[in-house]
Design a protein around this motif. Structure first.
Motif, PDB file in Angstrom:
ATOM      1  N   VAL A 349       0.831  -1.204   0.000  1.00 26.48           N
ATOM      2  CA  VAL A 349       0.000   0.000   0.000  1.00 26.48           C
ATOM      3  C   VAL A 349       0.865   1.254   0.000  1.00 26.48           C
ATOM      4  CG1 VAL A 349      -1.780   1.259   1.272  1.00 26.48           C
ATOM      5  CG2 VAL A 349      -1.862  -1.231   1.164  1.00 26.48           C
ATOM      6  N   PHE A 350       2.004   1.200   0.703  1.00 30.62           N
ATOM      7  CA  PHE A 350       2.897   2.354   0.784  1.00 30.62           C
ATOM      8  C   PHE A 350       3.763   2.509  -0.467  1.00 30.62           C
ATOM      9  CE2 PHE A 350       6.911   4.370   2.073  1.00 30.62           C
ATOM     10  CZ  PHE A 350       6.416   5.565   2.599  1.00 30.62           C
ATOM     11  N   GLU A 351       3.878   1.445  -1.263  1.00 29.49           N
ATOM     12  CA  GLU A 351       4.796   1.459  -2.402  1.00 29.49           C
ATOM     13  C   GLU A 351       4.561   2.612  -3.369  1.00 29.49           C
ATOM     14  OE1 GLU A 351       6.500  -1.579  -5.855  1.00 29.49           O
ATOM     15  OE2 GLU A 351       4.809  -2.157  -4.589  1.00 29.49           O
ATOM     16  N   PRO A 352       3.300   2.951  -3.752  1.00 26.03           N
ATOM     17  CA  PRO A 352       3.116   4.096  -4.660  1.00 26.03           C
ATOM     18  C   PRO A 352       3.673   5.401  -4.096  1.00 26.03           C
ATOM     19  CG  PRO A 352       1.122   2.779  -4.573  1.00 26.03           C
ATOM     20  CD  PRO A 352       2.025   2.266  -3.480  1.00 26.03           C
ATOM     21  N   ILE A 353       3.561   5.590  -2.777  1.00 28.38           N
ATOM     22  CA  ILE A 353       4.110   6.804  -2.157  1.00 28.38           C
ATOM     23  C   ILE A 353       5.625   6.801  -2.274  1.00 28.38           C
ATOM     24  CG2 ILE A 353       4.297   8.115  -0.005  1.00 28.38           C
ATOM     25  CD1 ILE A 353       1.612   6.953   0.832  1.00 28.38           C
ATOM     26  N   LEU A 357       7.980   9.495  -4.317  1.00 23.48           N
ATOM     27  CA  LEU A 357       9.056  10.226  -3.648  1.00 23.48           C
ATOM     28  C   LEU A 357      10.388  10.026  -4.365  1.00 23.48           C
ATOM     29  CD1 LEU A 357       8.207   9.592   0.117  1.00 23.48           C
ATOM     30  CD2 LEU A 357       8.264  11.818  -1.030  1.00 23.48           C
ATOM     31  N   VAL A 358      10.693   8.778  -4.688  1.00 18.32           N
ATOM     32  CA  VAL A 358      11.973   8.483  -5.349  1.00 18.32           C
ATOM     33  C   VAL A 358      12.044   9.168  -6.710  1.00 18.32           C
ATOM     34  CG1 VAL A 358      13.361   6.650  -6.400  1.00 18.32           C
ATOM     35  CG2 VAL A 358      12.355   6.309  -4.137  1.00 18.32           C
ATOM     36  N   ALA A 496       5.150  19.550  -8.443  1.00 22.33           N
ATOM     37  CA  ALA A 496       4.525  19.104  -9.691  1.00 22.33           C
ATOM     38  C   ALA A 496       4.761  17.624  -9.941  1.00 22.33           C
ATOM     39  CB  ALA A 496       5.057  19.945 -10.858  1.00 22.33           C
ATOM     40  N   CYS A 497       5.963  17.148  -9.651  1.00 23.46           N
ATOM     41  CA  CYS A 497       6.273  15.726  -9.882  1.00 23.46           C
ATOM     42  C   CYS A 497       5.471  14.824  -8.949  1.00 23.46           C
ATOM     43  CB  CYS A 497       7.771  15.478  -9.669  1.00 23.46           C
ATOM     44  SG  CYS A 497       8.850  16.226 -10.897  1.00 23.46           S
ATOM     45  N   MET A 498       5.341  15.205  -7.693  1.00 25.13           N
ATOM     46  CA  MET A 498       4.621  14.371  -6.725  1.00 25.13           C
ATOM     47  C   MET A 498       3.166  14.175  -7.132  1.00 25.13           C
ATOM     48  SD  MET A 498       6.348  13.063  -4.215  1.00 25.13           S
ATOM     49  CE  MET A 498       5.030  12.689  -3.057  1.00 25.13           C
ATOM     50  N   GLY A 499       2.556  15.204  -7.715  1.00 21.34           N
ATOM     51  CA  GLY A 499       1.141  15.093  -8.054  1.00 21.34           C
ATOM     52  C   GLY A 499       0.869  14.833  -9.512  1.00 21.34           C
ATOM     53  N   GLU A 500       1.914  14.615 -10.318  1.00 22.83           N
ATOM     54  CA  GLU A 500       1.725  14.438 -11.759  1.00 22.83           C
ATOM     55  C   GLU A 500       0.900  13.184 -12.053  1.00 22.83           C
ATOM     56  OE1 GLU A 500       1.697  14.542 -15.799  1.00 22.83           O
ATOM     57  OE2 GLU A 500       2.001  16.121 -14.314  1.00 22.83           O
ATOM     58  N   PHE A 501      -0.141  13.376 -12.855  1.00 21.18           N
ATOM     59  CA  PHE A 501      -1.047  12.271 -13.140  1.00 21.18           C
ATOM     60  C   PHE A 501      -1.112  11.912 -14.618  1.00 21.18           C
ATOM     61  CE2 PHE A 501      -5.474  11.022 -14.306  1.00 21.18           C
ATOM     62  CZ  PHE A 501      -5.426   9.735 -13.807  1.00 21.18           C
ATOM     63  N   VAL A 502      -1.281  12.933 -15.479  1.00 23.81           N
ATOM     64  CA  VAL A 502      -1.563  12.645 -16.876  1.00 23.81           C
ATOM     65  C   VAL A 502      -0.396  11.946 -17.558  1.00 23.81           C
ATOM     66  CG1 VAL A 502      -0.902  15.015 -17.464  1.00 23.81           C
ATOM     67  CG2 VAL A 502      -2.175  13.657 -19.102  1.00 23.81           C
ATOM     68  N   THR A 503       0.826  12.440 -17.347  1.00 23.69           N
ATOM     69  CA  THR A 503       1.985  11.758 -17.927  1.00 23.69           C
ATOM     70  C   THR A 503       2.170  10.388 -17.298  1.00 23.69           C
ATOM     71  OG1 THR A 503       3.017  13.926 -18.203  1.00 23.69           O
ATOM     72  CG2 THR A 503       4.437  12.011 -18.453  1.00 23.69           C
ATOM     73  N   SER A 504       1.907  10.313 -15.991  1.00 26.41           N
ATOM     74  CA  SER A 504       2.101   9.053 -15.269  1.00 26.41           C
ATOM     75  C   SER A 504       1.192   7.950 -15.780  1.00 26.41           C
ATOM     76  CB  SER A 504       1.859   9.274 -13.763  1.00 26.41           C
ATOM     77  OG  SER A 504       2.727  10.252 -13.240  1.00 26.41           O
ATOM     78  N   ILE A 505      -0.080   8.268 -15.985  1.00 22.01           N
ATOM     79  CA  ILE A 505      -1.027   7.213 -16.348  1.00 22.01           C
ATOM     80  C   ILE A 505      -0.766   6.683 -17.751  1.00 22.01           C
ATOM     81  CG2 ILE A 505      -2.852   8.636 -17.369  1.00 22.01           C
ATOM     82  CD1 ILE A 505      -4.860   6.897 -15.758  1.00 22.01           C
ATOM     83  N   MET A 506      -0.072   7.459 -18.577  1.00 23.15           N
ATOM     84  CA  MET A 506       0.221   7.007 -19.936  1.00 23.15           C
ATOM     85  C   MET A 506       1.581   6.322 -20.052  1.00 23.15           C
ATOM     86  SD  MET A 506      -1.314  10.223 -22.142  1.00 23.15           S
ATOM     87  CE  MET A 506      -1.242   9.359 -23.714  1.00 23.15           C
ATOM     88  N   LEU A 507       2.457   6.481 -19.033  1.00 27.69           N
ATOM     89  CA  LEU A 507       3.813   5.949 -19.141  1.00 27.69           C
ATOM     90  C   LEU A 507       4.207   4.987 -18.023  1.00 27.69           C
ATOM     91  CD1 LEU A 507       5.816   9.177 -20.144  1.00 27.69           C
ATOM     92  CD2 LEU A 507       5.077   7.334 -21.644  1.00 27.69           C
ATOM     93  N   TYR A 508       3.414   4.884 -16.956  1.00 28.56           N
ATOM     94  CA  TYR A 508       3.871   4.111 -15.798  1.00 28.56           C
ATOM     95  C   TYR A 508       3.945   2.618 -16.126  1.00 28.56           C
ATOM     96  CZ  TYR A 508      -0.628   1.980 -14.535  1.00 28.56           C
ATOM     97  OH  TYR A 508      -1.766   1.220 -14.523  1.00 28.56           O
ATOM     98  N   THR A 509       4.747   1.944 -15.342  1.00 33.74           N
ATOM     99  CA  THR A 509       4.869   0.486 -15.442  1.00 33.74           C
ATOM    100  C   THR A 509       4.607  -0.109 -14.063  1.00 33.74           C
ATOM    101  OG1 THR A 509       7.214   0.317 -14.854  1.00 33.74           O
ATOM    102  CG2 THR A 509       6.693   0.851 -17.156  1.00 33.74           C
ATOM    103  N   VAL A 510       4.645  -1.428 -13.981  1.00 32.85           N
ATOM    104  CA  VAL A 510       4.442  -2.085 -12.697  1.00 32.85           C
ATOM    105  C   VAL A 510       5.574  -1.765 -11.727  1.00 32.85           C
ATOM    106  CG1 VAL A 510       5.655  -4.197 -13.378  1.00 32.85           C
ATOM    107  CG2 VAL A 510       3.856  -4.309 -11.629  1.00 32.85           C
TER     108      VAL A 510
END
Length: 563
Positions: A349-353, A357-358, A496-510
């Motif tokens: 549960v803490f992993e996304p946080i 941060l990293v 901005a990086c901590m709350g970035e959503f739009v770029t994240s949802i299109m590029l994130y991986t597991v």
């Protein structure tokens, strides 16, 4: 060749490599993809976009533009009104209100949208109260569609007008104000004829910035727009369907429009700075009681407090809701600490946080080093016309919406390139920190250039004449003076990086699932308590970082970067 010249050449070469490889090359890949169909050059995608017989794309463009225009008008009224109110009048809780008025700057877009969803969405608390009191049909009242998008924009983006107008009010030429009042001008007439014209450059800058942010807004249309078309959603849907040529075409159209507004914004900012050199001195803040008596003043203060804090308080309330206990009820019925306990005790549960941060620290660190290098080369590198080109290229990501940047990265780095060491970047952990770095590098670049513009060049010249090499001059002369500007840009980047959503949802991986994507995932699974708890933790982390940074800066308020 002198050592200083060699080191400067190497530094400039690295800057050009990064700018070319991670800004210009991905943009070029987007343009090429938009005009390539089955391996051949074709402009059919643009013909389809502007085809009047199938106006869905033009409808999306029109919706994006007019919603942005309305958002600018409403944000202008709210932000400028608050700036004048807090600057000119004495209100109960005035200092408290002026502090919380800038809270949206530290509010990640997804958290702001989440707050409004729980407060006034179709199933929000306020919506259910209205339905219950008026006896309306379930789900017949609430923010949705264009109204919902504009409401969220108004709350999140009014801060640009508030900060720009507040800065402009602090610089007003007192002689003009005094002359108007000595000629018998009323306060309202002085405001309309004297104060607002002097604020025009600041208001134009805030308008252009708000328009750009509204056009690039993704989260509010995604949550509230329902079946309404927006360009950013068209890009996202085309990407999900694998139609990258269509996504690239929409991205090019949106980029051209956004870059045009970036240049308009830069022109207005130059006019604003020139206006600040006008004759006269800053007018002392003259505070007078708000007309109407103490009851009116308290009523105004309480209304403003509710307006500014209610969305955040709603988010905090929902974060304690037990999952599955808030369905048809007006207010949640069961509360628990389990949502926060899970964050503190369960690694998954803490992993996304931790991921956020990293990646935010990595992106901010890269932005600080590279951004200052670009700023120094552009402002003090003695490159003649080349310095302006460096600055413009480095600021381009400020105009590129997150959806567009994500498409650029997918198209550019889904195959090996020299810029990535002949490795495929898409699908790896590193693509998100790099995307954050590129998207928000303008914040550090612009804040550093602003600091350099205010620094007396004679300090650097004196150190040079005393034999100090350029690295020593940077370390001993420039860095100590520019540190507040650099830290401010770095802080804005981290937020901005901590709350970035739009770029994240299109590029994130597991491997790098960030907190913003996890919030959206919990929301889609109707785990409202968990989604809100993530949002509160994200907001608290950002507020803590802002507070620490402001203390390091001697209590200076965080400022919007003026492009």
């Amino acid at each position: 060749m002198p050592v200083e010249t060699i080191s400067k050449s190497i530094t400039l070469g690295l800057i050009l490599f990064v700018l070319a490889g991670f800004i210009l090359y991905p943009m070029g890949a987007m343009v090429v993809e938009s005009i390539t169909i089955d391996g051949s050059i074709s402009f059919d995608n643009y013909g389809a976009f502007f085809d009047l017989r199938s106006p869905s794309n033009l409808e999306a463009l029109w919706n994006s533009v007019w919603v942005s225009v309305v958002s600018v008008l409403i944000c202008g009224l709210i932000g400028t009104g608050l700036a004048i109110l807090f600057s000119e009048f004495d209100l109960p809780l005035g200092r408290f209100l002026s502090k919380i008025a800038i809270l949206p700057i530290a509010l990640p877009p997804l958290v702001g949208v989440l707050s409004f969803f729980f407060l006034a969405g179709e199933s929000g608390i306020v919506s259910r109260v209205v339905v219950d009191v008026l006896g309306l049909a379930e789900g017949s009242f609430g923010l949705e569609g264009f109204t919902g998008v504009i409401a969220v924009h108004s709350y999140v983006f009014y801060v640009y007008f508030y900060l720009f107008a507040s800065a402009g009010l602090s610089r007003l030429d007192s002689s003009l104000i005094e002359a108007a009042e000595s000629l018998g001008s009323s306060r309202l007439r002085t405001l309309w004829k004297v104060i607002l014209p002097q604020l025009r450059p600041a208001l134009v800058g805030a308008s252009l910035l708000t328009f750009m942010m509204s056009m690039a807004s993704f989260t509010a249309p995604l949550i509230f727009a329902a079946d309404k078309r927006f360009v950013v959603l068209q890009i996202f849907n085309a990407k999900l369907n694998g139609d990258f040529d269509v996504a690239a075409t929409h991205s090019v159209v949106l980029s051209v429009l956004a870059i045009g507004f970036l240049f308009l914004l830069r022109s207005s900012s130059h006019a604003w700075r020139s206006r600040g050199m006008a004759k006269g001195v800053a007018r002392p803040r003259r505070v007078s009681p708000l007309p109407g008596g103490m009851k009116v003043r308290w009523a105004v203060s309480l209304v403003l407090t509710v307006f500014l804090l209610l969305p955040i308080l709603t988010l905090l309330l929902i974060s304690f809701v037990k999952e599955g206990s808030w369905t048809w009820q007006v207010l949640p019925q069961e509360f628990t600490f389990s949502n926060y306990v899970a964050l503190a005790t369960q690694p998954s549960v803490f992993e996304p946080i931790r991921n956020s941060l990293v990646m935010s620290v990595l992106a901010t660190g890269m932005s600080l080093f590279f951004g200052f290098g670009v700023a120094y080369a552009a402002a003090r590198g003695r490159l003649r016309w080349g310095g302006g080109i460096l600055e413009v290229v480095a600021l381009l990501p400020a105009a590129i919406p997150g959806t567009v940047l994500a498409i650029n990265f997918i198209l550019a780095f889904n195959s090996p390139t020299m810029f990535t060491g002949w490795r495929v970047l898409v699908g790896t952990f590193w693509i998100l920190p790099l995307a954050y770095f590129v998207r928000f590098i303008p914040l550090v670049v612009r804040s550093s250039i602003a600091g350099l513009e205010q620094l007396d060049p004679s300090l650097d010249e004196a150190a040079r004449n005393l034999g100090a090499e350029w690295i020593r001059r940077l370390r001993k002369v420039l860095f100590p003076v520019l540190l507040p500007s650099i830290i401010s840009g770095g802080l804005l980047t981290f937020i901005a990086c901590m709350g970035e959503f739009v770029t994240s949802i299109m590029l994130y991986t597991v491997f790098n699932r960030p907190i913003a994507v996890e919030i959206f995932s919990q929301l889609r699974m109707f785990n409202f308590g968990s989604a809100a708890a993530y949002g509160v933790v994200l907001l608290v982390l950002i507020v803590i970082v802002v507070e620490i940074t402001e203390r390091l800066l001697g209590g200076r308020r965080l400022q919007i970067v003026n492009f």
